[in-house]
Write an enzyme that holds these catalytic residues in place. Structure first.
Site, PDB file in Angstrom:
ATOM      1  N   SER A 128      47.228 -37.514  17.761  1.00 12.96           N
ATOM      2  CA  SER A 128      47.454 -37.304  16.329  1.00 12.96           C
ATOM      3  C   SER A 128      46.431 -36.368  15.691  1.00 12.96           C
ATOM      4  O   SER A 128      46.623 -35.936  14.558  1.00 12.96           O
ATOM      5  CB  SER A 128      47.455 -38.636  15.574  1.00 12.96           C
ATOM      6  OG  SER A 128      46.149 -39.147  15.461  1.00 12.96           O
ATOM      7  N   LYS A 166      41.229 -40.469  11.789  1.00 12.83           N
ATOM      8  CA  LYS A 166      42.130 -39.705  10.918  1.00 12.83           C
ATOM      9  C   LYS A 166      41.302 -38.935   9.884  1.00 12.83           C
ATOM     10  O   LYS A 166      40.115 -39.194   9.689  1.00 12.83           O
ATOM     11  CB  LYS A 166      43.102 -40.640  10.178  1.00 12.83           C
ATOM     12  CG  LYS A 166      44.114 -41.359  11.059  1.00 12.83           C
ATOM     13  CD  LYS A 166      45.160 -40.427  11.621  1.00 12.83           C
ATOM     14  CE  LYS A 166      46.213 -41.201  12.408  1.00 12.83           C
ATOM     15  NZ  LYS A 166      45.677 -41.788  13.649  1.00 12.83           N
TER      16      LYS A 166
END
Length: 207
Positions: A128, A166
């Protein structure tokens, strides 16, 4: 250490060191018993007394749980002063249950020496964050801190006690953990706990 109980003492020493690194305070005697498979607290007290006599730990008589692993103790464990702990695995895809065990130790990069004692490493699993150059299997170097600015890459703990890497954004009434992968959606949370900011990257194998 050469006596028959040397291995058990090293096991206790390692558990104390890892526990302090993980949560910033030492384990209880009963926690040590459980971790090293001993049933008697008096046996653990005996091992602690011998570790203190050898100079591997320091104890504060006024504070029963105050135990510090000395430099000599770290040397006995093979830990160099500038090593940083590699803590479990954190996902960079779908979050997984956070693992807080210290797996190994890694030499601190020279350019991060000023952060010694505040850093840890996590192995990334998932894709990701590929647009930010963080690939599956990489190790991120993380500075422990509980806040971040919008746009910074963080290790965050979600409300389900899961850790993830993230890009952090505080929005109006919620938090957005944004992946760096065009095929993945952000994680939207009402509450988020920041474990630290990513300040470096280590890649063992480069194709």
């Amino acid at each position: 250490m050469t006596e028959p109980h040397a291995n058990k003492q090293l096991e206790i020493l390692r558990f104390i060191y890892d526990t302090v690194e993980e949560r910033a305070f030492p384990p209880t005697v009963r926690e040590i018993c459980s971790a090293v498979d001993l049933s008697s607290t008096s046996t653990v007290h005996g091992h602690l007394a011998r570790l203190e006599k050898k100079g591997y730990i320091l104890k504060d008589a006024t504070k029963p749980r105050a135990i510090e692993v000395t430099e000599k103790g770290r040397e006995a464990l093979g830990i160099k002063p500038k090593d940083i702990p590699v803590v479990g695995v954190v996902t960079a895809g779908q979050p997984i249950l956070a693992v807080q065990d210290i797996d190994e130790y890694f030499p601190l990069p020279p350019d991060l020496e000023n952060d010694a004692g505040e850093l840890f490493m996590l192995r990334v699993h998932g894709e990701s964050m590929i647009n930010a150059g963080i690939l599956n299997g990489d190790h991120v170097i993380v500075r422990k801190q509980s806040s971040a600015n919008n746009g910074e890459i963080v290790v965050a703990m979600t409300e389900d006690n899961e850790a993830t890497v993230k890009r952090f954004f505080k929005e109006d009434g919620y938090y957005r953990l944004q992946p760096e992968n065009d095929t993945m959606d952000p994680i939207i949370l009402p509450v988020v706990q920041i474990l630290g900011k990513v300040v470096g990257l280590y890649r063992n194998n480069i194709d």
